[in-house]
Write a protein that holds these residues in place. Structure first.
Motif, PDB file in Angstrom:
ATOM      1  N   SER A 173       8.847   8.241   2.495  1.00  7.70           N
ATOM      2  CA  SER A 173       9.605   9.044   1.530  1.00  7.70           C
ATOM      3  C   SER A 173       8.973  10.427   1.486  1.00  7.70           C
ATOM      4  CB  SER A 173       9.602   8.387   0.144  1.00  7.70           C
ATOM      5  OG  SER A 173       8.284   8.294  -0.362  1.00  7.70           O
ATOM      6  N   ARG A 174       9.795  11.436   1.632  1.00  9.00           N
ATOM      7  CA  ARG A 174       9.309  12.821   1.606  1.00  9.00           C
ATOM      8  C   ARG A 174       9.581  13.444   0.253  1.00  9.00           C
ATOM      9  NH1 ARG A 174       7.529  15.058   6.188  1.00  9.00           N
ATOM     10  NH2 ARG A 174       7.993  14.004   8.143  1.00  9.00           N
ATOM     11  N   GLN A 175       8.568  14.122  -0.300  1.00 11.42           N
ATOM     12  CA  GLN A 175       8.719  14.821  -1.564  1.00 11.42           C
ATOM     13  C   GLN A 175       8.932  16.320  -1.331  1.00 11.42           C
ATOM     14  OE1 GLN A 175       6.396  12.087  -1.516  1.00 11.42           O
ATOM     15  NE2 GLN A 175       8.131  11.137  -2.519  1.00 11.42           N
TER      16      GLN A 175
ATOM     17  N   GLY B 237       0.808  -1.210   0.000  1.00  6.86           N
ATOM     18  CA  GLY B 237       0.000   0.000   0.000  1.00  6.86           C
ATOM     19  C   GLY B 237       0.840   1.258   0.000  1.00  6.86           C
ATOM     20  N   ILE B 238       0.232   2.340  -0.464  1.00  7.21           N
ATOM     21  CA  ILE B 238       0.839   3.670  -0.434  1.00  7.21           C
ATOM     22  C   ILE B 238      -0.167   4.616   0.215  1.00  7.21           C
ATOM     23  CG2 ILE B 238       1.759   5.598  -1.783  1.00  7.21           C
ATOM     24  CD1 ILE B 238       2.494   3.600  -3.964  1.00  7.21           C
ATOM     25  N   TRP B 239       0.289   5.329   1.222  1.00  6.71           N
ATOM     26  CA  TRP B 239      -0.531   6.314   1.938  1.00  6.71           C
ATOM     27  C   TRP B 239       0.112   7.688   1.765  1.00  6.71           C
ATOM     28  CZ3 TRP B 239      -4.531   4.747   5.434  1.00  6.71           C
ATOM     29  CH2 TRP B 239      -4.648   3.371   5.594  1.00  6.71           C
ATOM     30  N   THR B 240      -0.690   8.699   1.499  1.00  5.76           N
ATOM     31  CA  THR B 240      -0.147  10.058   1.423  1.00  5.76           C
ATOM     32  C   THR B 240       0.040  10.609   2.831  1.00  5.76           C
ATOM     33  OG1 THR B 240      -2.348  11.013   1.220  1.00  5.76           O
ATOM     34  CG2 THR B 240      -1.161  10.557  -0.820  1.00  5.76           C
ATOM     35  N   LEU B 241       0.943  11.562   2.955  1.00  3.13           N
ATOM     36  CA  LEU B 241       1.297  12.136   4.248  1.00  3.13           C
ATOM     37  C   LEU B 241       1.438  13.645   4.126  1.00  3.13           C
ATOM     38  CD1 LEU B 241       2.810  12.195   7.110  1.00  3.13           C
ATOM     39  CD2 LEU B 241       4.874  11.967   5.737  1.00  3.13           C
ATOM     40  N   GLU B 242       0.906  14.347   5.092  1.00  2.00           N
ATOM     41  CA  GLU B 242       1.203  15.766   5.275  1.00  2.00           C
ATOM     42  C   GLU B 242       1.294  15.996   6.772  1.00  2.00           C
ATOM     43  OE1 GLU B 242      -0.134  20.248   3.995  1.00  2.00           O
ATOM     44  OE2 GLU B 242      -1.631  18.658   3.868  1.00  2.00           O
ATOM     45  N   ASP B 243       2.372  16.625   7.204  1.00  2.00           N
ATOM     46  CA  ASP B 243       2.505  16.887   8.636  1.00  2.00           C
ATOM     47  C   ASP B 243       3.079  18.271   8.898  1.00  2.00           C
ATOM     48  OD1 ASP B 243       5.104  16.351   7.801  1.00  2.00           O
ATOM     49  OD2 ASP B 243       5.505  14.856   9.332  1.00  2.00           O
ATOM     50  N   TRP B 244       2.807  18.756  10.095  1.00  2.00           N
ATOM     51  CA  TRP B 244       3.318  20.025  10.594  1.00  2.00           C
ATOM     52  C   TRP B 244       3.965  19.749  11.943  1.00  2.00           C
ATOM     53  CZ3 TRP B 244       2.897  24.756   8.138  1.00  2.00           C
ATOM     54  CH2 TRP B 244       2.057  24.808   7.016  1.00  2.00           C
TER      55      TRP B 244
ATOM     56  N   GLN C 144       5.550  16.847   3.257  1.00  2.00           N
ATOM     57  CA  GLN C 144       4.604  16.042   2.481  1.00  2.00           C
ATOM     58  C   GLN C 144       5.356  14.873   1.883  1.00  2.00           C
ATOM     59  OE1 GLN C 144       3.663  19.221  -0.129  1.00  2.00           O
ATOM     60  NE2 GLN C 144       1.798  19.780   0.956  1.00  2.00           N
ATOM     61  N   GLY C 145       4.663  13.743   1.748  1.00  2.00           N
ATOM     62  CA  GLY C 145       5.303  12.573   1.178  1.00  2.00           C
ATOM     63  C   GLY C 145       4.367  11.385   1.163  1.00  2.00           C
ATOM     64  N   HIS C 146       4.966  10.190   1.225  1.00  2.00           N
ATOM     65  CA  HIS C 146       4.201   8.950   1.163  1.00  2.00           C
ATOM     66  C   HIS C 146       4.768   7.918   2.132  1.00  2.00           C
ATOM     67  CE1 HIS C 146       3.519  10.730  -2.848  1.00  2.00           C
ATOM     68  NE2 HIS C 146       2.303  10.241  -2.676  1.00  2.00           N
ATOM     69  N   TYR C 147       3.885   7.111   2.672  1.00  2.00           N
ATOM     70  CA  TYR C 147       4.267   5.892   3.371  1.00  2.00           C
ATOM     71  C   TYR C 147       4.115   4.745   2.383  1.00  2.00           C
ATOM     72  CZ  TYR C 147       3.988   8.139   7.975  1.00  2.00           C
ATOM     73  OH  TYR C 147       4.188   8.944   9.066  1.00  2.00           O
TER      74      TYR C 147
END
Length: 62
Positions: free
Chosen positions: A54-56, A14-21, A32-35
């Motif tokens: 992985s962070r983009q 699986g691929i999950w999107t990520l955004e964090d502060w 921002q990136g993906h798990y």
């Protein structure tokens, strides 16, 4: 929403999107990136076998 592909009856990925502060006294980090995950079925339940972040994009004011 994740994108999960069932590879067979015992494996999936699986691929999950990520955004964090992150707010600290030193400043703010926005990322921002993906798990990227792989899963295996163990004793009838799905378990995470491997996880990679992985962070983009990373922006900070440090």
């Amino acid at each position: 929403m994740p994108q999960i592909d069932i590879l067979n009856t015992e494996k999936a990925q699986g691929i999950w999107t990520l955004e964090d502060w992150l707010y600290t006294p030193a400043g703010t980090l926005h990322g921002q990136g993906h798990y990227h995950e792989t899963y295996v079925k163990f004793q009838g339940k799905w378990r995470i076998q491997h996880l990679c972040l992985s962070r983009q994009h990373v922006q900070s004011d440090f």
